[in-house]
Design a protein around this motif. Structure first.
Motif, PDB file in Angstrom:
ATOM      1  N   GLN A   1       0.684  -1.280   0.009  1.00  0.00           N
ATOM      2  CA  GLN A   1       0.029   0.110   0.046  1.00  0.00           C
ATOM      3  C   GLN A   1       0.792   1.325  -0.096  1.00  0.00           C
ATOM      4  N   ASN A   2       1.930   1.207   0.735  1.00  0.00           N
ATOM      5  CA  ASN A   2       2.752   2.530   1.053  1.00  0.00           C
ATOM      6  C   ASN A   2       3.444   2.721  -0.415  1.00  0.00           C
ATOM      7  N   LEU A   3       3.711   1.724  -0.929  1.00  0.00           N
ATOM      8  CA  LEU A   3       4.343   1.872  -2.497  1.00  0.00           C
ATOM      9  C   LEU A   3       3.516   2.179  -3.590  1.00  0.00           C
ATOM     10  N   ILE A   4       2.432   1.903  -3.775  1.00  0.00           N
ATOM     11  CA  ILE A   4       1.525   2.368  -4.688  1.00  0.00           C
ATOM     12  C   ILE A   4       1.040   3.750  -4.419  1.00  0.00           C
ATOM     13  N   GLU A   5       1.017   4.279  -3.334  1.00  0.00           N
ATOM     14  CA  GLU A   5       0.839   5.515  -2.838  1.00  0.00           C
ATOM     15  C   GLU A   5       1.877   6.526  -2.974  1.00  0.00           C
ATOM     16  N   LEU A   6       3.124   5.963  -3.449  1.00  0.00           N
ATOM     17  CA  LEU A   6       4.135   7.036  -3.793  1.00  0.00           C
ATOM     18  C   LEU A   6       3.727   7.730  -5.077  1.00  0.00           C
ATOM     19  N   ALA A   7       4.639   8.875  -5.492  1.00  0.00           N
ATOM     20  CA  ALA A   7       4.360   9.528  -6.598  1.00  0.00           C
ATOM     21  C   ALA A   7       5.644   9.685  -7.580  1.00  0.00           C
TER      22      ALA A   7
ATOM     23  N   PRO B   1       3.553   6.324  -8.654  1.00  0.00           N
ATOM     24  CA  PRO B   1       3.143   4.641  -7.682  1.00  0.00           C
ATOM     25  C   PRO B   1       4.220   3.666  -8.327  1.00  0.00           C
ATOM     26  N   VAL B   2       4.574   2.780  -7.362  1.00  0.00           N
ATOM     27  CA  VAL B   2       5.298   1.440  -7.810  1.00  0.00           C
ATOM     28  C   VAL B   2       4.417   0.280  -7.612  1.00  0.00           C
ATOM     29  N   TYR B   3       4.226  -0.370  -8.711  1.00  0.00           N
ATOM     30  CA  TYR B   3       3.447  -1.497  -8.989  1.00  0.00           C
ATOM     31  C   TYR B   3       4.253  -2.732  -9.017  1.00  0.00           C
ATOM     32  N   THR B   4       5.423  -2.560  -9.835  1.00  0.00           N
ATOM     33  CA  THR B   4       6.017  -3.756 -10.164  1.00  0.00           C
ATOM     34  C   THR B   4       7.551  -3.667 -10.077  1.00  0.00           C
ATOM     35  N   ALA B   5       8.171  -4.734 -10.085  1.00  0.00           N
ATOM     36  CA  ALA B   5       9.734  -4.772 -10.218  1.00  0.00           C
ATOM     37  C   ALA B   5      10.328  -3.575 -10.784  1.00  0.00           C
ATOM     38  N   GLN B   6       9.840  -3.342 -12.261  1.00  0.00           N
ATOM     39  CA  GLN B   6      10.126  -2.362 -13.344  1.00  0.00           C
ATOM     40  C   GLN B   6      10.038  -0.908 -12.651  1.00  0.00           C
ATOM     41  N   ASP B   7       9.153  -0.819 -11.500  1.00  0.00           N
ATOM     42  CA  ASP B   7       8.758   0.496 -10.931  1.00  0.00           C
ATOM     43  C   ASP B   7       9.629   0.647  -9.851  1.00  0.00           C
ATOM     44  N   PHE B   8      10.344  -0.187  -9.267  1.00  0.00           N
ATOM     45  CA  PHE B   8      10.745  -0.416  -8.084  1.00  0.00           C
ATOM     46  C   PHE B   8      12.063   0.268  -8.224  1.00  0.00           C
ATOM     47  N   ASN B   9      12.913   1.061  -7.307  1.00  0.00           N
ATOM     48  CA  ASN B   9      14.256   1.375  -7.453  1.00  0.00           C
ATOM     49  C   ASN B   9      14.941   1.165  -5.905  1.00  0.00           C
ATOM     50  N   TYR B  10      15.551   0.152  -5.505  1.00  0.00           N
ATOM     51  CA  TYR B  10      16.246   0.150  -4.336  1.00  0.00           C
ATOM     52  C   TYR B  10      16.935   1.087  -3.610  1.00  0.00           C
ATOM     53  N   LEU B  11      17.535   2.090  -4.457  1.00  0.00           N
ATOM     54  CA  LEU B  11      18.469   3.029  -4.133  1.00  0.00           C
ATOM     55  C   LEU B  11      17.593   4.180  -3.714  1.00  0.00           C
ATOM     56  N   LYS B  12      16.058   4.509  -4.030  1.00  0.00           N
ATOM     57  CA  LYS B  12      15.623   5.748  -3.741  1.00  0.00           C
ATOM     58  C   LYS B  12      15.135   5.701  -2.223  1.00  0.00           C
ATOM     59  N   ALA B  13      15.389   6.866  -1.641  1.00  0.00           N
ATOM     60  CA  ALA B  13      14.957   7.036  -0.123  1.00  0.00           C
ATOM     61  C   ALA B  13      13.487   6.860  -0.023  1.00  0.00           C
ATOM     62  N   ASP B  14      12.503   7.101  -0.830  1.00  0.00           N
ATOM     63  CA  ASP B  14      11.289   7.130  -0.784  1.00  0.00           C
ATOM     64  C   ASP B  14      10.921   5.502  -0.683  1.00  0.00           C
ATOM     65  N   HIS B  15      11.454   5.080  -1.629  1.00  0.00           N
ATOM     66  CA  HIS B  15      11.106   3.508  -1.786  1.00  0.00           C
ATOM     67  C   HIS B  15      11.535   2.918  -0.345  1.00  0.00           C
ATOM     68  N   GLU B  16      12.767   2.893  -0.143  1.00  0.00           N
ATOM     69  CA  GLU B  16      13.013   2.495   1.284  1.00  0.00           C
ATOM     70  C   GLU B  16      12.361   2.636   2.446  1.00  0.00           C
ATOM     71  N   HIS B  17      11.943   4.245   2.574  1.00  0.00           N
ATOM     72  CA  HIS B  17      10.942   4.668   3.692  1.00  0.00           C
ATOM     73  C   HIS B  17       9.761   4.077   3.566  1.00  0.00           C
ATOM     74  N   ALA B  18       9.206   3.685   2.470  1.00  0.00           N
ATOM     75  CA  ALA B  18       8.014   2.856   2.258  1.00  0.00           C
ATOM     76  C   ALA B  18       7.775   1.498   2.851  1.00  0.00           C
ATOM     77  N   TYR B  19       9.079   0.793   2.777  1.00  0.00           N
ATOM     78  CA  TYR B  19       9.300  -0.323   3.389  1.00  0.00           C
ATOM     79  C   TYR B  19       9.724  -0.406   4.860  1.00  0.00           C
ATOM     80  N   CYS B  20      10.437   0.497   5.351  1.00  0.00           N
ATOM     81  CA  CYS B  20      10.989   0.509   6.441  1.00  0.00           C
ATOM     82  C   CYS B  20      10.131   1.191   7.555  1.00  0.00           C
TER      83      CYS B  20
END
Length: 223
Positions: A112-118, A120-139
């Motif tokens: 839910q946190n990931l798809i609410e980003l701007a 949005p992250v839906y798939t592996a192709q959208d995800f960037n492990y090095l982006k701070a907001d992607h890390e924050h959405a998980y942590c």
């Protein structure tokens, strides 16, 4: 400069220590879920204090494979994963908890946190492990943190180290053997394994070296 010397010594000694790893151990890493973001999230969370494989073909990995077969769309797209209930996930992967939080619910909250980003992250192709907001959405989900986030990245194909109990123990063992007087933290263990990979070239990637160390340390403890 003085405070760095023990770390430099530890990297040197640990680089020597990994020379004992076998080719079988160094090539054992199965490769994770590079094109399946939901599977990587579920694996990262459900692997917390869990048996990944057993000698009898059971363990978390087999349950993850069953989940992927049962819900192929949810295995690739977070929008599809969010159509499942906590019970749907728990029926296959179990009712485990992390810091009191249902692992299934934690996975759904990450999604839910990931798809609410701007954007949005839906798939592996959208995800960037090095982006701070992607890390924050998980942590920022209760019960999750940087150690399993590193593992999430590894499962998606990013070369990294998951400094869990076994990896920290391996580095601490070397520090103690050489009487360096260091208390090894997850951050230090990650640094040491990363630098040891650079120094030795052992393992196709640092993730392969991480997995080999993990296998070796567990085997030593069980023997």
């Amino acid at each position: 400069m003085t405070s760095q010397t023990p770390h430099s010594e530890l990297i040197k000694h640990f680089s020597n220590d990994v020379q004992q790893l076998t080719e079988e151990q160094l090539t054992a890493y199965a490769g994770g879920w590079p094109n399946h973001l939901p599977m990587a999230i579920l694996d990262a969370i459900y692997s917390i204090q869990a048996r990944y494989t057993t000698k009898h073909g059971k363990g978390l990995l087999q349950r993850l494979k069953k989940f992927k077969e049962t819900y192929p769309e949810a295995a690739q797209d977070l929008r599809e994963l969010l159509k499942l209930s906590t019970a749907d996930i728990e029926d296959i992967l179990g009712r485990g908890k992390t810091s009191g939080t249902s692992k299934a619910q934690a996975a759904l909250q990450v999604a839910q946190n990931l798809i609410e980003l701007a954007p949005p992250v839906y798939t592996a192709q959208d995800f960037n492990y090095l982006k701070a907001d992607h890390e924050h959405a998980y942590c920022r989900v209760h019960g999750l943190g940087k150690v399993t986030y590193h593992y999430l990245g590894m499962l998606l194909g990013y070369g990294d180290v998951k400094p869990d109990t076994w990896i920290v123990r391996a580095v601490q063992r070397v520090a103690d053997t050489h009487m360096l007087g260091l208390s090894v933290t997850p951050a230090l263990a990650r640094l040491v394994v990363t630098e040891a990979h650079k120094a030795t070239g052992h393992g196709k990637t640092v993730t392969h070296l991480d997995h080999a160390i993990w296998l070796n340390e567990r085997a030593g403890k069980e023997n």
